[in-house]
Design an enzyme around this catalytic site. Structure first.
Site, mmCIF file in Angstrom:
data_model
loop_
_atom_site.group_PDB
_atom_site.id
_atom_site.type_symbol
_atom_site.label_atom_id
_atom_site.label_comp_id
_atom_site.label_asym_id
_atom_site.label_seq_id
_atom_site.Cartn_x
_atom_site.Cartn_y
_atom_site.Cartn_z
ATOM 1 C CG ASP A 120 -2.216 0.878 0.885
ATOM 2 O OD1 ASP A 120 -2.153 1.709 -0.051
ATOM 3 O OD2 ASP A 120 -3.226 0.756 1.594
ATOM 4 C CE1 TYR A 121 -0.387 7.650 -2.663
ATOM 5 C CE2 TYR A 121 0.971 8.253 -0.800
ATOM 6 C CZ TYR A 121 0.378 8.570 -2.002
ATOM 7 O OH TYR A 121 0.541 9.819 -2.528
#
Ligand code: NOJ
Length: 745
Positions: free
Chosen positions: A284-285
């Site tokens: 994820d980011y």
């Protein structure tokens, strides 16, 4: 002592190319060799470039980014660029980089692209995987047309805490239903073949247990025993892998102290090992870098090494792979085999999508179409749940004189679309106000928002709302939450209708008119005060582009509500987490238990599992939803009172429409394993079916259970079935139904 039957894990070739539809196998022949040959020609820098994903793509493309693409600095961009930028960036990658490796553009296509469908929690309430799959297909073709070939969806986090804003993106609280949604969405996005230019790669996220974050606070830690992890949190992911989901995304949370992006149990042991998954894994980011803040990695180099070793192929946004992998390999601290494996997974996906082979499509814009809007309208209608209908106020009669549409969500296109809408346009949205005006005629609809938005606490707009209500025969409120109150980083500590919405309803209730409330929200809310004042409550979640006409149809009986809740609605936030598939405890409370009787605090029945200041039961249970007609359940039958390990039992019941309108009933199958080596929930969903019935019509609905449906994870985390007695219900929701029992031998 019971005998245990072990179900062999790993028989499914989850997510592998060989697992695809038969046509996929042939279409993909030769890809492995092409990947192999290409990896053999790549420098370490080029490999690390493929493992790096960025958001920074300026419009128009800057000279610097063009140069980086030429050098192979990036394998992928997310949420970046216009269609023209993407086409130009792809041209540079394909024709001006040394090896011509295409870029992969990913985007948050969560519940539609240009056509916005209801939020996922709303879609799930339709219990209609077929329609949800069709919606995903439309989203895929709209996104693909603009150069996006990878969606960061489906989000498959089991969510049992409505404080968590991301419950909006989830299918709700149940793993069985989540698995059905996972399969539908993956197939919808990916179609028959990923190489079809209108297909996009799915991304099962967030792996894993993100929905279990403590206190419903986003990004918080999750502590989930492995048995529960496998039983509840991983099932939908396994289904997504089995359906061929092309990619997985790790979650932000630490699971049992180990951040998901460095979690070898999740990624290496379970996903790659047990499920034999051969798709691509993206973090994820910034999640790799965040392992430092978690206290799991000492610095960026340590984070890169841990993520690589656990099995993250591509790093989203943070640059620890780029900054450190080369030197880690040079110093013998990272295994170049892991890098090659990651690059294989990335390139395999690019080949499967046909990105190496197709000519670069000219930049094009997507738009809504009559067909896409019709589907959005249907799904919005199926997603709405009728929670209350005192005195049968709904449906309203078309011949009613006038209606007052009141509330901050009556005419708010952005709010109606809900969270995670990057590409939907307000101009394509039809609000309830617009739909009511066009259907009833301007002169019969009196509109006053009453509040500027859902959080507005001022009573300044009440006078105009009272005036509108006074002139009308019926009042319909459009209440709920603004878009910005749900989704990522939008946890709430209170679940009430925000602002002065309850007060607005109270003020207008004084007029004594018939009143209905439509609630559009991203989560289960608590709204007893308002429910007590209005006749009817229709819960629409955030219904998307066509929420307006869909709701107008339901309000006026041109359709009948059929949606059922997929997340338990609490009475008060203090009950959270509350979900139907809980264990019984050693001291279950009687269903009607509420508090300690005054003056008798030591009464023995007081020592049960409940609250002293609120009921312990939910406001609305999982699976609940009313119709404009009535459905009666009777005559539960079992094909046999016994099941063998290799046999089946068929359970049936008669469902009769005893009202005078046609309607669709969502019939649910639940079981309870009465005695097991790991105590099992009081009920567990094992099947469901949408059953349309005309007035007076009756249908026998049957479900077949096999031993696999009775399996659970034992204390050694093995999937097993154990002989013994099982209760079974065919039911309108998780709290009712007709009941029987059988024995597994
Ligand atoms: C963070 C979110 O958790 C994830 O769901 C999303 O896909 C990425 N950001 C990309 O926007």
């Amino acid at each position: 002592m019971k005998l245990t039957h072990c179900i062999v894990a790993g028989l499914v070739c989850a997510g592998s190319a060989e697992c695809q539809s038969p046509s996929g196998i042939h279409a993909e022949a030769g890809i492995e060799q092409r990947v192999e040959a290409l990896v053999g020609r790549m420098t370490l820098d080029e490999k690390i470039g493929q493992m790096s994903q960025s958001t920074s793509m300026s419009t128009p493309l800057s000279g610097a980014i063009r140069e980086e693409i030429r050098r192979g600095r990036w394998g992928s961009f997310l949420n970046a660029g216009s269609p023209a930028d993407r086409a130009e960036a792809q041209r540079i990658a394909r024709h001006e980089s040394r090896l011509g490796i295409p870029l992969l553009f990913g985007r948050d296509v969560i519940h539609g692209y240009r056509t916005i469908f209801p939020i996922p929690l709303g879609q799930a309430a339709s219990w209609d995987p077929e329609l949800i799959g069709q919606a995903a297909r439309i989203a895929a073709s709209e996104a693909a047309r603009e150069g996006i070939r990878w969606a960061f969806a489906p989000m498959l986090d089991v969510a049992r805490d409505p404080r968590w804003g991301r419950i909006a993106e989830s299918p709700g609280e149940d793993p069985y239903l989540g698995a059905a949604m996972a399969t539908a969405i993956v197939r919808g996005f990916q179609g028959e073949s990923l190489a079809d230019p209108s297909s996009i790669a799915a991304c099962a996220k967030h792996f894993a247990a993100y929905g279990a974050v403590e206190a419903g606070r986003d990004y918080n830690s999750a502590w989930v025993p492995e048995v529960l992890l496998r039983e509840v949190y991983l099932r939908a992911f396994h289904a997504a892998a089995d359906a061929g989901a092309a990619s997985f995304m790790t979650s932000f949370n630490a699971l049992n102290g180990v951040p998901a992006s460095g979690n070898a149990l999740l990624l290496a042991t379970i996903l790659r090992g047990e499920w034999k998954y051969r798709g691509m894994v993206v973090s994820d980011y910034n999640a790799i870098e965040e392992m430092i803040a978690h206290g799991y990695a000492a610095d960026g180099a340590d984070a890169a090494r841990k993520a690589l070793t656990a099995g993250v192929d591509m790093e989203m946004v943070s640059t620890d792979y780029f900054d450190h992998l080369k030197s880690l390999v040079g110093r013998g601290l990272a295994d170049s085999k892991h890098i090659d494996d990651a690059v294989h997974n990335i390139l395999r996906l690019k080949f499967r999508l046909g990105l190496f082979d197709e000519s670069i499509p000219a930049p094009a814009e997507s738009g809504v179409t009559p067909e896409s809007l019709a589907l959005a309208r249907r799904l919005a209608a199926e997603s709405a749940v009728l929670l209350q209908n005192k005195g049968g106020l709904l449906p309203l009669s078309e011949s009613l004189g006038s209606l007052a549409a009141i509330g901050p969500l009556a005419d708010s296109p952005i709010d109606q679309m809900g969270t995670w809408v990057m590409d939907g346009r307000p101009k394509d949205v039809e609000t309830p106000l617009a739909a009511l005006r066009s259907q009833l005629g301007e002169g019969r609809v009196f509109y006053a928002p009453g509040l500027r938005n859902s959080r507005d606490a001022s009573r300044a707009g009440f006078a105009a709302a009272l005036d509108a209500a006074r002139r009308a025969d019926v009042v319909v409120f459009f209440l709920g939450e603004e878009q910005i109150l749900s989704g990522e980083a939008r946890s709430r500590a209170f679940l009430n209708l925000p602002g002065a919405q309850d007060d607005l309803v109270a003020a207008i209730a004084a007029l004594g008119k018939p009143m209905a409330a439509v609630i559009m929200a991203g989560r289960p809310l608590t709204f007893q005060e308002t429910a007590a004042r209005v006749n009817a409550v229709l819960y629409a979640f955030h219904p998307g582009s066509m929420g307006g006409p869909a709701l107008a149809d339901l309000l006026f009986g041109r359709g009948t509500p059929s949606g059922k809740l997929t997340a338990t609605f609490p009475r008060t936030v203090g009950q959270v987490p509350i979900y139907y598939a809980h264990l019984n405890t050693g001291r279950p409370a009687p269903q009607d238990a509420s508090g300690i009787p005054v003056g008798n605090p030591a009464q023995p029945e007081g020592y049960t599992s409940k609250y002293i200041d609120a009921d312990f039961t939910p406001e609305y249970p999982f699976g609940y939803g009313l119709s404009y007609t009535r459905f009666d359940y009777s005559n539960l039958k079992l094909s046999s009172a016994f099941m063998t390990r290799t046999g089946t039992v068929t359970v049936s019941a008669d469902i009769a429409n005893t009202g005078n309108r046609e309607g669709t009933e969502i019939v649910q199958l639940y079981i309870r394993d009465l005695v097991a080596s790991v105590a099992q929930p009081v009920r567990a969903l094992k099947g469901f079916r949408r059953v349309p019935l005309g007035p007076g019509e009756k249908s026998t609905v049957s479900f077949t259970l096999d031993a696999a449906a009775l399996a659970f994870y034992n204390q050694h985390n093995q999937l097993v079935t154990e002989p013994g007695r099982f209760q079974v219900w065919i039911a309108p929701d998780s709290a009712h139904g007709v009941e029987g029992e059988f024995t597994l031998r």
